[in-house]
Design an enzyme around this catalytic site. Structure first.
Site, PDB file in Angstrom:
ATOM      1  N   HIS A 162      -3.743  -4.870   0.282  1.00 55.67           N
ATOM      2  CA  HIS A 162      -3.519  -5.413   1.618  1.00 55.67           C
ATOM      3  C   HIS A 162      -3.575  -6.942   1.585  1.00 55.67           C
ATOM      4  O   HIS A 162      -4.652  -7.532   1.695  1.00 55.67           O
ATOM      5  CB  HIS A 162      -4.584  -4.889   2.585  1.00 55.67           C
ATOM      6  CG  HIS A 162      -4.453  -3.442   2.926  1.00 55.67           C
ATOM      7  ND1 HIS A 162      -4.336  -2.994   4.217  1.00 55.67           N
ATOM      8  CD2 HIS A 162      -4.397  -2.338   2.134  1.00 55.67           C
ATOM      9  CE1 HIS A 162      -4.222  -1.675   4.221  1.00 55.67           C
ATOM     10  NE2 HIS A 162      -4.264  -1.258   2.957  1.00 55.67           N
ATOM     11  N   GLU A 200      -2.801  -8.963   3.847  1.00 55.52           N
ATOM     12  CA  GLU A 200      -3.257  -9.521   5.127  1.00 55.52           C
ATOM     13  C   GLU A 200      -4.774  -9.638   5.159  1.00 55.52           C
ATOM     14  O   GLU A 200      -5.330 -10.409   5.947  1.00 55.52           O
ATOM     15  CB  GLU A 200      -2.743  -8.670   6.291  1.00 55.52           C
ATOM     16  CG  GLU A 200      -3.598  -7.503   6.678  1.00 55.52           C
ATOM     17  CD  GLU A 200      -3.601  -6.376   5.653  1.00 55.52           C
ATOM     18  OE1 GLU A 200      -4.582  -5.626   5.590  1.00 55.52           O
ATOM     19  OE2 GLU A 200      -2.615  -6.269   4.886  1.00 55.52           O
ATOM     20  N   CYS A 253       0.833  -1.199   0.000  1.00 53.83           N
ATOM     21  CA  CYS A 253       0.000   0.000   0.000  1.00 53.83           C
ATOM     22  C   CYS A 253       0.870   1.253   0.000  1.00 53.83           C
ATOM     23  O   CYS A 253       1.506   1.561  -0.993  1.00 53.83           O
ATOM     24  CB  CYS A 253      -0.971  -0.048   1.181  1.00 53.83           C
ATOM     25  SG  CYS A 253      -2.449   0.953   0.917  1.00 53.83           S
TER      26      CYS A 253
END
Length: 401
Positions: A351, A353, A259
């Site tokens: 992202h 995650e 990001c």
């Protein structure tokens, strides 16, 4: 039944939406953006990348699962304000420890409910993200002219450096899980807890460092690699972190950025960044990984992007060898990843995650761990396009986090 407290959402173009107070009362200012996730509002609220922004949830029903301590992505809620249509009247999840409304009040987050959030979203999609303000309580009694003047006096996101506002002030360490690869220096530009957990599960001892850390302070943890996290603000206003990153690349350390970290890698390599009209925010962005041909549904939260050629390898303007765009958003062809072919560095704009969101891109943490192991096996040598090697097999994205 208590009488609802009036509230109003005011946009800098003069558009107004009347509703009722939700959460704390008063006034708040920020850049108005929308998030399209149907779930995961707690992760959105506690994502430091949303600092300075008033977030509209396009999903109409928010708050039904309450709030808990386990799903916090950072130490606090970071949004400047919160806009929802229909807040849940009850909490119906066994993991809930308190209601969303209680959390907003306790943390001083001014919100508004009872407005057509999709109408506001369509407005933003047409005209772009803009400054806005929420006014409730006594501030709702200000004149329309006063409210609009206050909104227009608010700060612009362009040119804004917010890293120091969201970063830790002291270093923190998370132990590696399983066989240890080595120490990983994470520059905290707004890192999420899920990112730290994913890196630790790959065998890194994760050293989270303040955003103001120097190259010397990063090297002092004896890292086998360096990671730049997500975060808020304009990458063009983060010169110090870019210079530190250039030092990391000059040292030959493997690097992974996500990001905001992707944007800063782009700048370190000599590329430009620019502001998107309304950004990518939500958990349903289709991105193609050009190395595998896989299309992934990914979680995004960014208002800026890197400008780079989409076709074929190109030379780094700052002398770091050949580069390529590794990932592209299929909605609008925005650059979603960079891969350096002659040095051990890569990044993605989204992202992996995925908290909250799909786990299609979680394999990128495996790719990073493999890159570090490969680099360690070669020593510190680089420069033969070997950094294509850490590409994981096409089915590796199916691994659980």
């Amino acid at each position: 039944m208590a009488v609802p407290t009036p509230a109003v959402l005011v946009l800098e173009d003069g558009t107004r939406y009347a509703g009722r107070a939700y959460g704390a009362q008063g006034r708040t200012l920020g850049e108005l953006v929308f998030a399209t996730g149907m779930t995961g509002y707690q992760e959105t609220l506690t994502d430091p990348s949303y600092a300075g922004q008033i977030v509209i949830q396009t999903a109409p029903h928010i708050g039904n699962t309450g709030m808990n301590d386990e799903d916090m992505e950072s130490r606090r809620i970071w949004v400047a304000g919160y806009v929802v249509r229909d807040p849940s009247r009850i909490v119906s999840n066994h993991r809930s420890q308190r209601s969303l409304d209680e959390e907003l009040v306790a943390t001083g987050i001014v919100g508004i409910a009872g407005i057509d959030t999709r109408a506001v979203t369509r407005h933003i999609r047409d005209l772009g993200a803009m400054r806005a303000g929420i006014f409730s309580g006594e501030d709702a009694g200000l004149s329309e002219e006063q409210q609009l003047d206050i909104v227009r006096s608010g700060r612009e996101m362009s040119g804004l450096n917010l890293s120091a506002e969201v970063s830790v002030t002291d270093a923190a360490v998370t132990a590696a899980v399983g066989e240890k690869i080595g120490n990983l220096a994470v520059l905290d530009l707004g890192v999420k807890q899920s990112t730290i957990d994913n890196l630790a599960r790959r065998g890194f001892e994760v050293h989270v460092l303040p955003a103001t850390s120097t190259l010397e302070q990063i090297l002092a943890v004896d890292p086998v690699a360096v990671f730049y996290s997500n975060g808020p603000g304009d990458p063009a206003a983060s010169d110090s972190q870019v210079e530190v990153l250039r030092g990391v690349l000059d040292e030959g350390l493997p690097f992974f950025g996500i990001c905001f970290g992707n944007q800063l890698l782009g700048r370190a390599l000599g590329l430009e960044t620019y502001k998107l009209p309304f950004g990518h925010r939500g958990i349903n962005q289709p991105v193609i990984d050009r190395s595998t041909g896989k299309v992934e549904i990914t979680a995004h939260n960014h208002g800026f992007a890197v400008k780079a050629p989409l076709d074929g390898p190109f030379e780094s303007p700052n002398g770091y060898g050949r580069l390529e765009v590794s990932h592209v958003d299929l909605n609008d062809d925005v650059v979603e990843g960079l891969n350096a072919l002659d040095i051990p560095a890569f990044s993605v704009q989204y992202h992996p995650e995925a908290a909250a969101g799909p786990h299609d891109a979680n394999y990128l943490f495996d790719r990073f761990a493999d890159l570090v192991r490969t680099h360690a096996g070669r020593g510190s040598s680089s420069g033969d396009a070997a950094y294509r090697d850490p590409v994981i097999s096409p089915d590796s994205h199916r691994k659980d986090a």
